[in-house]
Design a protein around this motif. Structure first.
Motif, PDB file in Angstrom:
ATOM      1  N   GLY A   2       2.432   2.398  -5.856  1.00  0.00           N
ATOM      2  CA  GLY A   2       2.247   1.441  -4.782  1.00  0.00           C
ATOM      3  C   GLY A   2       1.115   1.877  -3.878  1.00  0.00           C
ATOM      4  O   GLY A   2       0.225   2.622  -4.283  1.00  0.00           O
ATOM      5  N   GLN A   7       6.357   4.001  -3.044  1.00  0.00           N
ATOM      6  CA  GLN A   7       6.304   2.549  -3.164  1.00  0.00           C
ATOM      7  C   GLN A   7       6.150   2.158  -4.637  1.00  0.00           C
ATOM      8  O   GLN A   7       5.284   2.680  -5.331  1.00  0.00           O
ATOM      9  N   TRP A   9       6.186  -1.224  -7.419  1.00  0.00           N
ATOM     10  CA  TRP A   9       6.159  -2.658  -7.703  1.00  0.00           C
ATOM     11  C   TRP A   9       6.562  -2.902  -9.147  1.00  0.00           C
ATOM     12  O   TRP A   9       6.229  -2.112 -10.036  1.00  0.00           O
ATOM     13  N   ALA A  58      10.038  -5.268  -5.475  1.00  0.00           N
ATOM     14  CA  ALA A  58       9.445  -4.068  -4.893  1.00  0.00           C
ATOM     15  C   ALA A  58      10.482  -3.199  -4.186  1.00  0.00           C
ATOM     16  O   ALA A  58      11.480  -3.689  -3.674  1.00  0.00           O
ATOM     17  N   ASN A  60      10.699   0.160  -1.384  1.00  0.00           N
ATOM     18  CA  ASN A  60      10.106   1.058  -0.379  1.00  0.00           C
ATOM     19  C   ASN A  60       8.807   0.524   0.237  1.00  0.00           C
ATOM     20  O   ASN A  60       8.089   1.281   0.894  1.00  0.00           O
ATOM     21  N   ILE A  61       8.509  -0.762   0.064  1.00  0.00           N
ATOM     22  CA  ILE A  61       7.270  -1.295   0.629  1.00  0.00           C
ATOM     23  C   ILE A  61       7.374  -1.438   2.141  1.00  0.00           C
ATOM     24  O   ILE A  61       6.422  -1.197   2.883  1.00  0.00           O
ATOM     25  N   ARG A  62       8.540  -1.825   2.647  1.00  0.00           N
ATOM     26  CA  ARG A  62       8.748  -1.995   4.089  1.00  0.00           C
ATOM     27  C   ARG A  62       9.474  -0.796   4.691  1.00  0.00           C
ATOM     28  O   ARG A  62      10.171  -0.916   5.681  1.00  0.00           O
ATOM     29  N   ARG A  67      14.382  -2.601  -0.232  1.00  0.00           N
ATOM     30  CA  ARG A  67      14.230  -3.251  -1.540  1.00  0.00           C
ATOM     31  C   ARG A  67      14.192  -4.755  -1.305  1.00  0.00           C
ATOM     32  O   ARG A  67      14.996  -5.283  -0.531  1.00  0.00           O
ATOM     33  N   CYS A 187       5.448  -8.713  -1.558  1.00  0.00           N
ATOM     34  CA  CYS A 187       6.504  -8.483  -0.570  1.00  0.00           C
ATOM     35  C   CYS A 187       6.221  -9.226   0.731  1.00  0.00           C
ATOM     36  O   CYS A 187       6.004  -8.613   1.779  1.00  0.00           O
TER      37      CYS A 187
END
Length: 224
Positions: A2, A7, A9, A58, A60-62, A67, A187
């Motif tokens: 990511g 992160q 995807w 995705a 751990n993006i935020r 999730r 995301c």
């Protein structure tokens, strides 16, 4: 995988695993084949929603532990694209080949449970009130065609493929324009189902054409 540590995807399923398989076959590197199968199994665990059998996009993006809540059509298309290529080409000598093939059948089965009467899939696959989305539909139909070609799913699933191809053709204009393709979708918002449903579609978005070429090209390989 990511933009930051941890992160991940679902795009990575198709972006890395088939490459590892084809490179491993070409160079005789079985450890690359094992790595592809292992990555698929790990990402299945990361993204799979056991309640419906579909994938989220995705992790751990935020932030750590976040999730996405989606069952986005193209996200599931990315996942099943990687699954079908690896399942079709992984040699029998690779220990996790049967696992990968089972994951493909399970995901295809879940996708077919959410296919609408037109043969298509929607932006949020579990919600038919969200718009029909063509790029994910095309990738799912391609994977279904690959599975049928290689005997990786029941032969009577061909009817679902034919229904989907007829539905898909209705979104392609005489000049080749493809309608109802979701724009880029990394995301959105907080990654909720509502955030994904609100992501608009665009005629001739650059994501629209590859799935169509794959789906109808695979149909041709099957004599359709």
């Amino acid at each position: 995988a990511g933009r930051g540590p941890g992160q991940v995807w679902i795009d990575m399923v198709f972006a890395t695993c088939p490459f590892l398989v084809f490179a491993g076959l070409h160079f005789g590197r079985d450890e690359w084949l094992e790595e592809a199968a292992g990555q698929l199994a790990a990402m299945h665990t990361l993204f799979w929603d056991s309640a419906c059998g579909l994938y989220n996009q995705a992790v751990n993006i935020r932030g750590a532990g976040h999730r996405t809540e989606d069952h986005w059509s193209r996200g599931n298309g990315w996942g099943i694209l990687g699954l079908c290529e690896v399942a079709a080409h992984l040699p029998e000598r690779i220990a996790r080949r049967d696992l990968v093939r089972r994951l493909l059948r399970d995901h295809l089965s879940a996708c077919l449970a959410h296919q609408d009467g037109e043969g298509m899939w929607h932006q949020e696959m579990t919600d038919f009130e969200s718009y029909t989305e063509t790029s994910g539909s095309g990738l799912i139909l391609y994977a279904l065609g690959v599975a049928l070609e290689h005997g990786l799913c029941p032969a009577d699933w061909r009817a679902a493929l034919l229904r989907g191809l007829r539905g898909y053709a209705g979104y392609i204009a005489l000049d080749g324009s493809v309608h109802n393709c979701c724009i880029g979708c990394m995301c959105p918002g907080e990654g909720t189902r509502a955030d994904y449903k609100a992501r608009e579609w665009r005629r001739n978005d650059h994501h629209a054409f590859g799935p169509a070429a794959l789906a109808f090209g695979q149909a041709h390989r099957l004599g359709i």
